[in-house]
Design a protein around this motif. Structure first.
Motif, PDB file in Angstrom:
ATOM      1  N   LYS A   6     -27.487 -25.374  33.471  1.00 36.52           N
ATOM      2  CA  LYS A   6     -26.757 -24.253  34.055  1.00 36.52           C
ATOM      3  C   LYS A   6     -25.243 -24.368  33.785  1.00 36.52           C
ATOM      4  O   LYS A   6     -24.930 -25.480  33.494  1.00 36.52           O
ATOM      5  CB  LYS A   6     -27.248 -24.451  35.601  1.00 36.52           C
ATOM      6  N   ASP A  53     -21.324 -21.446  23.684  1.00 35.19           N
ATOM      7  CA  ASP A  53     -22.342 -22.462  24.281  1.00 35.19           C
ATOM      8  C   ASP A  53     -23.633 -22.064  24.498  1.00 35.19           C
ATOM      9  O   ASP A  53     -24.579 -22.796  24.138  1.00 35.19           O
ATOM     10  CB  ASP A  53     -21.692 -22.915  25.589  1.00 35.19           C
ATOM     11  N   VAL A  54     -23.971 -20.759  25.044  1.00 32.22           N
ATOM     12  CA  VAL A  54     -25.081 -20.193  25.294  1.00 32.22           C
ATOM     13  C   VAL A  54     -25.729 -20.033  23.849  1.00 32.22           C
ATOM     14  O   VAL A  54     -26.907 -20.244  23.730  1.00 32.22           O
ATOM     15  CB  VAL A  54     -24.860 -18.876  25.920  1.00 32.22           C
ATOM     16  N   LYS A  57     -26.945 -23.088  22.435  1.00 33.14           N
ATOM     17  CA  LYS A  57     -28.402 -23.645  23.357  1.00 33.14           C
ATOM     18  C   LYS A  57     -27.853 -24.710  23.987  1.00 33.14           C
ATOM     19  O   LYS A  57     -28.692 -25.599  24.755  1.00 33.14           O
ATOM     20  CB  LYS A  57     -29.512 -24.091  22.387  1.00 33.14           C
ATOM     21  N   ILE A  59     -26.257 -24.025  27.000  1.00 35.89           N
ATOM     22  CA  ILE A  59     -26.528 -23.625  28.272  1.00 35.89           C
ATOM     23  C   ILE A  59     -27.500 -22.586  28.234  1.00 35.89           C
ATOM     24  O   ILE A  59     -27.722 -21.700  27.237  1.00 35.89           O
ATOM     25  CB  ILE A  59     -25.159 -22.751  28.727  1.00 35.89           C
ATOM     26  N   ASN A  60     -28.385 -22.467  29.181  1.00 39.44           N
ATOM     27  CA  ASN A  60     -29.405 -21.675  29.151  1.00 39.44           C
ATOM     28  C   ASN A  60     -29.650 -20.686  30.631  1.00 39.44           C
ATOM     29  O   ASN A  60     -30.551 -20.217  30.971  1.00 39.44           O
ATOM     30  CB  ASN A  60     -30.934 -21.920  28.715  1.00 39.44           C
ATOM     31  N   TYR A  61     -28.620 -21.106  31.639  1.00 37.00           N
ATOM     32  CA  TYR A  61     -28.804 -20.366  32.838  1.00 37.00           C
ATOM     33  C   TYR A  61     -27.463 -20.238  33.298  1.00 37.00           C
ATOM     34  O   TYR A  61     -26.630 -21.218  33.337  1.00 37.00           O
ATOM     35  CB  TYR A  61     -29.544 -21.412  33.771  1.00 37.00           C
ATOM     36  N   VAL A  62     -26.940 -18.938  33.587  1.00 32.54           N
ATOM     37  CA  VAL A  62     -25.611 -18.582  33.883  1.00 32.54           C
ATOM     38  C   VAL A  62     -25.464 -18.262  35.301  1.00 32.54           C
ATOM     39  O   VAL A  62     -26.238 -17.148  35.537  1.00 32.54           O
ATOM     40  CB  VAL A  62     -24.700 -17.804  32.948  1.00 32.54           C
ATOM     41  N   LEU A  84     -26.360 -12.269  26.645  1.00 34.85           N
ATOM     42  CA  LEU A  84     -27.044 -13.470  27.136  1.00 34.85           C
ATOM     43  C   LEU A  84     -28.431 -13.422  27.196  1.00 34.85           C
ATOM     44  O   LEU A  84     -29.196 -14.341  27.065  1.00 34.85           O
ATOM     45  CB  LEU A  84     -26.387 -13.485  28.655  1.00 34.85           C
ATOM     46  N   GLN A  87     -30.193 -14.197  24.223  1.00 35.22           N
ATOM     47  CA  GLN A  87     -30.246 -15.648  23.825  1.00 35.22           C
ATOM     48  C   GLN A  87     -31.168 -16.470  24.794  1.00 35.22           C
ATOM     49  O   GLN A  87     -30.919 -17.545  24.733  1.00 35.22           O
ATOM     50  CB  GLN A  87     -28.739 -16.161  24.110  1.00 35.22           C
ATOM     51  N   CYS A  89     -31.109 -16.643  27.933  1.00 36.74           N
ATOM     52  CA  CYS A  89     -30.311 -17.132  29.105  1.00 36.74           C
ATOM     53  C   CYS A  89     -30.673 -16.529  30.356  1.00 36.74           C
ATOM     54  O   CYS A  89     -30.590 -15.075  30.366  1.00 36.74           O
ATOM     55  CB  CYS A  89     -29.007 -17.096  28.558  1.00 36.74           C
TER      56      CYS A  89
END
Length: 208
Positions: A6, A53-54, A57, A59-62, A84, A87, A89
């Motif tokens: 996250k 960063d997404v 990989k 970050i996968n939850y924004v 997002l 990706q 995300c």
């Protein structure tokens, strides 16, 4: 099952504004910046870093407080969301309790609602900006606005510029109380600015 990584994106418009209220929602890595909302998301320092960063990989939850944190207008907001989502995300919009995925699958309701809310946010912003522009035009004709009784005079344009942080918060739909807390100015000051804008808007509608 993939590990949830996250991150929370926080933005305020000016150096004088406090990010404390938004910081209450922080989970995971925080991307915090003070920059005008009229700057495209991918051109912001922290916004572009988050997208990178997404993509990598990391970050996968924004998480964001509101949809208007994700872009300057409907197109930019939708573009950021699509980038997002492509990706893989997940996006969470706290204020409206929306998540782009449910049970690991893309949520059609999220796509529908964010498109509508992005359009409404832009329409509201443009409406308030137009009222502000008309107020400035009227102010220039009248030349001077009595700011405080017994404390001299200030041009309307300078007055609006001085309180641009309050105006942006009010344009965002914030209450007088919340605006005062965010910009660290008194509620009476916020009320005066709000009343002034409404007065100028009324004058412009009457053709003064």
């Amino acid at each position: 099952m993939d590990t949830v990584k996250k991150a929370t994106y926080i933005r305020v418009s000016t150096e004088g504004q406090n990010t404390g209220r938004q910081e209450e929602i922080i989970q995971g890595k925080a991307y915090i910046e003070k920059i005008s909302g009229r700057i495209p998301f991918k051109e912001r320092k922290q916004g572009s870093k988050l997208l990178k960063d997404v993509a990598n990989k990391e970050i996968n939850y924004v998480i964001v407080e509101d949809i208007n944190r994700l872009g300057r207008d409907t197109f930019d907001i939708v573009e950021t969301i699509n980038t997002l989502v492509k990706q893989d995300c997940t996006i969470e919009i706290v204020r409206h309790g929306l998540k782009s995925k449910k049970n690991g699958k893309d949520d059609f309701f999220f796509t529908l609602m964010t498109g509508i809310m992005a359009s409404l946010a832009e329409m509201d912003y443009m409406s308030n900006r137009e009222a502000q522009r008309q107020g400035i035009a009227v102010a220039k004709i009248k030349e001077v606005y009595q700011l405080h009784a017994g404390k001299g005079k200030m041009s309307n344009e300078k007055y609006l510029e001085q309180h641009s942080d309050i105006i942006e918060m009010l344009n965002d739909g914030k209450s007088i109380r919340n605006t005062a807390k965010i910009v660290k100015k008194s509620k009476s000051t916020v009320q005066r600015v709000k009343s002034f804008i409404e007065k100028q808007k009324e004058c412009s509608f009457k053709g003064v």
